[in-house]
Design a protein around this motif. Structure first.
Motif, mmCIF file in Angstrom:
data_model
loop_
_atom_site.group_PDB
_atom_site.id
_atom_site.type_symbol
_atom_site.label_atom_id
_atom_site.label_comp_id
_atom_site.label_asym_id
_atom_site.label_seq_id
_atom_site.Cartn_x
_atom_site.Cartn_y
_atom_site.Cartn_z
ATOM 1 N N ILE A 160 0.853 -1.194 0.000
ATOM 2 C CA ILE A 160 0.000 0.000 0.000
ATOM 3 C C ILE A 160 0.887 1.242 0.000
ATOM 4 C CG2 ILE A 160 -1.817 1.275 1.189
ATOM 5 C CD1 ILE A 160 -2.916 -1.312 2.220
ATOM 6 N N VAL A 161 0.593 2.136 -0.932
ATOM 7 C CA VAL A 161 1.409 3.330 -1.181
ATOM 8 C C VAL A 161 0.595 4.564 -0.850
ATOM 9 C CG1 VAL A 161 2.638 4.596 -3.005
ATOM 10 C CG2 VAL A 161 2.678 2.096 -2.980
ATOM 11 N N ASP A 162 1.183 5.518 -0.124
ATOM 12 C CA ASP A 162 0.438 6.717 0.257
ATOM 13 C C ASP A 162 0.308 7.690 -0.908
ATOM 14 O OD1 ASP A 162 2.823 8.215 0.127
ATOM 15 O OD2 ASP A 162 3.075 8.327 2.299
ATOM 16 N N VAL A 183 -6.666 1.129 6.602
ATOM 17 C CA VAL A 183 -5.346 1.650 6.220
ATOM 18 C C VAL A 183 -5.508 2.745 5.166
ATOM 19 C CG1 VAL A 183 -3.066 1.071 5.299
ATOM 20 C CG2 VAL A 183 -4.283 -0.584 6.733
ATOM 21 N N VAL A 184 -6.346 2.495 4.172
ATOM 22 C CA VAL A 184 -6.584 3.490 3.121
ATOM 23 C C VAL A 184 -7.167 4.767 3.719
ATOM 24 C CG1 VAL A 184 -7.934 4.041 1.057
ATOM 25 C CG2 VAL A 184 -6.833 1.798 1.280
ATOM 26 N N ASN A 185 -8.161 4.621 4.594
ATOM 27 C CA ASN A 185 -8.786 5.797 5.202
ATOM 28 C C ASN A 185 -7.778 6.617 6.003
ATOM 29 O OD1 ASN A 185 -11.422 5.606 4.218
ATOM 30 N ND2 ASN A 185 -12.042 4.176 5.825
ATOM 31 N N ARG A 186 -6.914 5.921 6.731
ATOM 32 C CA ARG A 186 -5.920 6.636 7.534
ATOM 33 C C ARG A 186 -4.940 7.394 6.641
ATOM 34 N NH1 ARG A 186 -0.857 5.336 9.516
ATOM 35 N NH2 ARG A 186 -1.013 3.193 8.813
ATOM 36 N N GLU A 190 -4.359 11.695 5.912
ATOM 37 C CA GLU A 190 -3.106 12.457 6.013
ATOM 38 C C GLU A 190 -3.057 13.575 4.985
ATOM 39 O OE1 GLU A 190 -0.321 8.649 7.402
ATOM 40 O OE2 GLU A 190 0.037 9.646 5.491
ATOM 41 N N GLY A 191 -3.771 13.351 3.865
ATOM 42 C CA GLY A 191 -3.828 14.371 2.824
ATOM 43 C C GLY A 191 -2.459 14.742 2.317
ATOM 44 N N GLY A 192 -2.247 16.037 2.128
ATOM 45 C CA GLY A 192 -0.984 16.523 1.578
ATOM 46 C C GLY A 192 0.008 16.958 2.617
ATOM 47 N N GLN A 193 -0.026 16.333 3.793
ATOM 48 C CA GLN A 193 0.926 16.720 4.819
ATOM 49 C C GLN A 193 2.354 16.513 4.341
ATOM 50 O OE1 GLN A 193 0.012 15.474 8.950
ATOM 51 N NE2 GLN A 193 -1.667 14.327 8.040
ATOM 52 N N PRO A 194 3.257 17.407 4.699
ATOM 53 C CA PRO A 194 4.651 17.230 4.315
ATOM 54 C C PRO A 194 5.211 15.951 4.914
ATOM 55 C CG PRO A 194 4.282 19.430 5.170
ATOM 56 C CD PRO A 194 3.045 18.652 5.443
ATOM 57 N N GLY A 196 6.996 13.259 7.015
ATOM 58 C CA GLY A 196 7.500 13.295 8.379
ATOM 59 C C GLY A 196 6.539 13.900 9.383
ATOM 60 N N THR A 197 5.373 14.418 8.907
ATOM 61 C CA THR A 197 4.452 15.071 9.848
ATOM 62 C C THR A 197 3.205 14.232 10.090
ATOM 63 O OG1 THR A 197 3.303 16.265 8.078
ATOM 64 C CG2 THR A 197 5.211 17.345 9.087
ATOM 65 N N GLU A 198 3.141 12.982 9.557
ATOM 66 C CA GLU A 198 1.964 12.172 9.715
ATOM 67 C C GLU A 198 1.759 11.793 11.170
ATOM 68 O OE1 GLU A 198 4.508 11.513 7.837
ATOM 69 O OE2 GLU A 198 3.859 11.462 5.753
ATOM 70 N N GLN A 199 0.482 11.570 11.512
ATOM 71 C CA GLN A 199 0.159 11.087 12.840
ATOM 72 C C GLN A 199 0.511 9.613 12.934
ATOM 73 O OE1 GLN A 199 -1.071 12.898 15.486
ATOM 74 N NE2 GLN A 199 -0.709 14.668 14.195
ATOM 75 N N ALA A 200 1.131 9.236 14.020
ATOM 76 C CA ALA A 200 1.446 7.825 14.212
ATOM 77 C C ALA A 200 0.203 7.075 14.636
ATOM 78 C CB ALA A 200 2.542 7.677 15.279
ATOM 79 N N GLY A 201 0.302 5.737 14.559
ATOM 80 C CA GLY A 201 -0.801 4.897 15.013
ATOM 81 C C GLY A 201 -1.529 4.290 13.857
ATOM 82 N N ARG A 202 -2.198 3.146 14.118
ATOM 83 C CA ARG A 202 -2.913 2.438 13.085
ATOM 84 C C ARG A 202 -4.306 2.146 13.580
ATOM 85 N NH1 ARG A 202 2.212 1.205 12.720
ATOM 86 N NH2 ARG A 202 2.819 -0.589 13.875
#
Length: 202
Positions: A160-162, A183-186, A190-194, A196-202
C-alpha cells in the motif's frame, strides 16, 4: 578465499529475497525490503516511508497499453500481487474490488498478475469475478525486481502506497476488505501533509 566469500554473500542475498518472512526496513531514499522474519503485516510511519519504485507494465487486457503506478499520484494505491492459479487469490480478488468500489475517490487498486503464461486465463478470472480495477500483466514478475529484496514467491501479497507515492504498508498474506479499508482511510486522512508530519498509530 575472496571468491568463496563473495559466493557466500551472494547466496545469502538470494535467500533473503526468497524468504516468506516479512519484517522490512527501508534504506536511503529508495525502498528496499528485508525479511529477517516473523511478521506478515508491516507498517511504515513518517520518515520511515520511502518512495515506491516506478512499477509499470502491459495492461492485462491491452498489450499496447502501459500501466504505471505513477499514473495514480495523489491517490492511495493498493498494489496487489496475484495469479489466477493461486487459491487464496480467488477469495481475495473480490475483496479488492470491494475496496475499489467503496473508496474509489481515495484509492486505486492496481493488480500485478504473475506466473500466468497464458494471458487468457487471468483475463477470464477477472471477467468471471467482475473485477474492474486494472492489472499489469507480468508473468515473469519482472516489475517486482524494482523492490529490492521483495519476496516474489509470496502470492498473494499487497503493497500500500500513500498519496505521496511512498510505501506505507506491506502485507504478505491474503486480505479482506476490512483489512485494507482502515489503512486506506488513515492514509487518505493524512492528505498533503509534508513528509514526516503524519500522525502515528494504526
Amino acid at each position: 578465499m575472496r571468491r568463496a566469500l563473495a559466493l557466500l554473500l551472494a547466496a545469502a542475498f538470494v535467500l533473503a529475497g526468497c524468504s516468506t518472512g516479512d519484517d522490512a526496513v527501508s534504506r536511503g531514499t529508495s525502498f528496499e525490503f528485508v525479511s529477517p522474519g516473523g511478521k506478515t503485516d508491516i507498517f511504515y510511519e513518517g520518515a520511515d516511508r520511502q518512495q515506491v519504485p516506478d512499477v509499470s507494465g502491459e495492461d492485462l487486457f491491452d498489450e499496447n497499453k502501459e500501466l504505471s503506478i505513477r499514473d495514480y499520484r495523489g491517490k492511495v494505491v493498493v498494489l496487489n500481487i496475484w495469479g489466477q492459479w493461486c487459491g487464496p487469490c480467488r477469495t481475495e480478488a473480490p475483496e479488492m474490488q470491494r475496496v475499489q468500489d467503496q473508496l474509489g475517490d481515495k484509492v486505486q487498486v492496481l493488480g500485478i498478475d504473475v506466473r500466468d503464461p497464458d494471458r487468457s486465463a487471468p483475463q477470464d478470472f477477472m471477467r468471471n469475478r467482475q473485477l474492474t480495477y486494472p492489472s499489469i500483466y507480468d508473468p515473469a514478475g519482472r516489475s517486482l525486481l524494482r523492490f529490492s529484496g521483495y519476496p516474489r514467491n509470496v502470492v498473494p501479497s499487497t503493497i500500500i502506497v500513500d498519496e505521496q507515492q511512498r510505501v506505507a504498508a506491506v502485507f504478505l498474506r491474503d486480505l479482506l476488505a476490512t483489512d485494507v479499508i482502515p489503512v486506506v482511510n488513515r492514509l487518505a486522512a493524512e492528505g498533503g501533509q509534508p513528509p514526516g508530519t503524519e500522525q502515528a498509530g494504526r
